[in-house]
Design an enzyme around this catalytic site. Structure first.
Site, PDB file in Angstrom:
ATOM      1  N   ASP A   4      -3.204  -2.739  -5.029  1.00  0.00           N
ATOM      2  CA  ASP A   4      -2.202  -3.738  -4.649  1.00  0.00           C
ATOM      3  C   ASP A   4      -1.239  -4.008  -5.805  1.00  0.00           C
ATOM      4  O   ASP A   4      -0.017  -4.082  -5.612  1.00  0.00           O
ATOM      5  CB  ASP A   4      -2.884  -5.061  -4.274  1.00  0.00           C
ATOM      6  CG  ASP A   4      -3.326  -5.118  -2.822  1.00  0.00           C
ATOM      7  OD1 ASP A   4      -2.916  -4.261  -2.025  1.00  0.00           O
ATOM      8  OD2 ASP A   4      -4.087  -6.051  -2.490  1.00  0.00           O
TER       9      ASP A   4
ATOM     10  N   HIS B  52      -9.178  -1.931  -5.062  1.00  0.00           N
ATOM     11  CA  HIS B  52      -8.106  -2.242  -4.113  1.00  0.00           C
ATOM     12  C   HIS B  52      -7.136  -3.248  -4.721  1.00  0.00           C
ATOM     13  O   HIS B  52      -5.920  -3.170  -4.474  1.00  0.00           O
ATOM     14  CB  HIS B  52      -8.636  -2.776  -2.784  1.00  0.00           C
ATOM     15  CG  HIS B  52      -7.518  -2.992  -1.808  1.00  0.00           C
ATOM     16  ND1 HIS B  52      -6.929  -1.959  -1.121  1.00  0.00           N
ATOM     17  CD2 HIS B  52      -6.813  -4.106  -1.476  1.00  0.00           C
ATOM     18  CE1 HIS B  52      -5.932  -2.427  -0.391  1.00  0.00           C
ATOM     19  NE2 HIS B  52      -5.846  -3.733  -0.591  1.00  0.00           N
TER      20      HIS B  52
ATOM     21  N   HIS C 132      -0.612 -11.347  -4.683  1.00  0.00           N
ATOM     22  CA  HIS C 132       0.780 -10.932  -4.519  1.00  0.00           C
ATOM     23  C   HIS C 132       1.758 -11.970  -5.060  1.00  0.00           C
ATOM     24  O   HIS C 132       2.775 -11.620  -5.656  1.00  0.00           O
ATOM     25  CB  HIS C 132       1.072 -10.662  -3.047  1.00  0.00           C
ATOM     26  CG  HIS C 132       0.193  -9.603  -2.462  1.00  0.00           C
ATOM     27  ND1 HIS C 132       0.174  -8.312  -2.941  1.00  0.00           N
ATOM     28  CD2 HIS C 132      -0.711  -9.634  -1.456  1.00  0.00           C
ATOM     29  CE1 HIS C 132      -0.695  -7.602  -2.242  1.00  0.00           C
ATOM     30  NE2 HIS C 132      -1.248  -8.382  -1.339  1.00  0.00           N
TER      31      HIS C 132
ATOM     32  N   HIS D 151       0.832  -1.215   0.000  1.00  0.00           N
ATOM     33  CA  HIS D 151       0.000   0.000   0.000  1.00  0.00           C
ATOM     34  C   HIS D 151       0.865   1.262   0.000  1.00  0.00           C
ATOM     35  O   HIS D 151       0.545   2.238  -0.688  1.00  0.00           O
ATOM     36  CB  HIS D 151      -0.940   0.006   1.202  1.00  0.00           C
ATOM     37  CG  HIS D 151      -1.875  -1.153   1.249  1.00  0.00           C
ATOM     38  ND1 HIS D 151      -2.619  -1.466   2.370  1.00  0.00           N
ATOM     39  CD2 HIS D 151      -2.196  -2.097   0.322  1.00  0.00           C
ATOM     40  CE1 HIS D 151      -3.344  -2.542   2.127  1.00  0.00           C
ATOM     41  NE2 HIS D 151      -3.099  -2.949   0.899  1.00  0.00           N
TER      42      HIS D 151
END
EC number: 3.5.1.108
Length: 305
Positions: free
Chosen positions: A241, A237, A264, A78
């Site tokens: 990311d 969001h 991720h 973030h």
């Protein structure tokens, strides 16, 4: 020329780690040209510096973790997203614990901190990574890909079998020549399911999570009284990311990213695949701002165009 950027002044904040639940003291400091983003564990003796780079990524369960030897810094994405959105090339990020504070679950507080510190242009050409050839990685029904594009564009599709998630809010593609990162992306919060919280906490994860720093969803609805900040906050969001994860290339990107249910781990696999394929990318600089597909109008407002 398009110049590298750092902070004008140091600035401090305090928060809690999303997964550790520990209090964290965060300090952002200016750094010389060509330093990159360096995370520093000041609670260790001696302090340990961990460059924010794709090849230093270790654990990718639920967040992106950087590691150097035994030292770790979790949940860097973030803050890195805010750095990318504001065009910050060089900074020292000091933390007093093994995790960047979660703040409100978005990049918004980090944008505020960086702008409050001020943004300073440096006497060095800004370096970009330009995608020259498509690169794609897959895992089961998930995939992530880079494609050549003369600008910066991010597309993402998420899917959950849940009444809150619909086709309308499950896909977004943002071309940052016509989209403001600060206005349209930076305030999108992380989200989680109540049914997962017990399992996460049993594994000593999400110990700092609350309605103050995440969107929480039960089997039927959103539990946050104030609802969503954007109609498509969930997918935005995921874009936030991804922008943070992509900034671990070490430079701003000229190209398009597309993700389908990626997270991720897959994002990092894509970065490693790109870096390993040397003919798929090149590092470029621009002597004239008019030659660049990414324009920075003035310090503090980074706009791709």
């Amino acid at each position: 020329m398009i110049r590298q950027r750092t902070l004008k002044n140091s600035i401090r904040a305090t928060g809690v780690g999303l997964h550790t639940g520990e209090k964290v003291y965060l300090t952002l400091r200016p750094a010389p040209a060509n330093t990159g983003i360096i995370f520093r564990r000041v609670d260790l003796d001696p302090p340990v510096d961990i460059p924010g780079h794709a090849l230093n990524v270790g654990d990718t369960r639920l967040s992106t973790c950087l590691s150097q030897g035994e030292a770790r810094v979790y949940t860097v994405e973030h803050l890195l997203s805010a750095m990318a959105g504001l065009g910050i090339d060089n900074a020292f990020v000091e933390v007093s614990a093994p995790e960047v504070p979660i703040m409100d679950g978005s990049s918004g507080p980090f944008v505020f901190l960086i702008r409050s510190a001020g943004i300073e242009e440096q006497n060095a050409l800004k370096r970009f990574i330009r995608i020259r050839k498509p690169v794609r990685v897959e895992e089961d029904d998930k995939w992530a890909a880079f494609e050549p594009f003369n600008g910066f564009k991010v597309g993402y599709t998420l899917h959950f079998d849940h009444p809150v998630f619909t086709e309308q809010n499950g896909f977004a593609e943002l071309d940052f020549s016509s989209t403001s990162f600060v206005k349209e992306v930076s305030r999108a919060r992380t989200f989680g399911f109540m049914r997962d919280i017990e399992m996460l906490r049993a594994n000593r994860l999400a110990l700092g999570g609350s309605l103050d720093n995440a969107i929480l969803v039960d089997d039927y609805r959103i539990l946050n009284e104030d609802g969503l900040r954007y109609q498509d906050e969930f997918v935005k969001h995921k874009i936030l990311d991804a922008i943070g994860d992509l900034y671990l290339l070490g430079h701003s990107l000229i190209g398009a990213f597309k993700g389908h249910k990626s997270g991720h781990s897959l994002n990092n696999k894509l970065l490693r695949a790109l870096l390993a394929q040397e003919d798929a990318w090149e590092e470029v600089t621009f002597d004239q701002a008019s030659d660049s597909p990414i324009a920075y109008d003035r310090p503090g407002l980074a706009v791709a165009g």
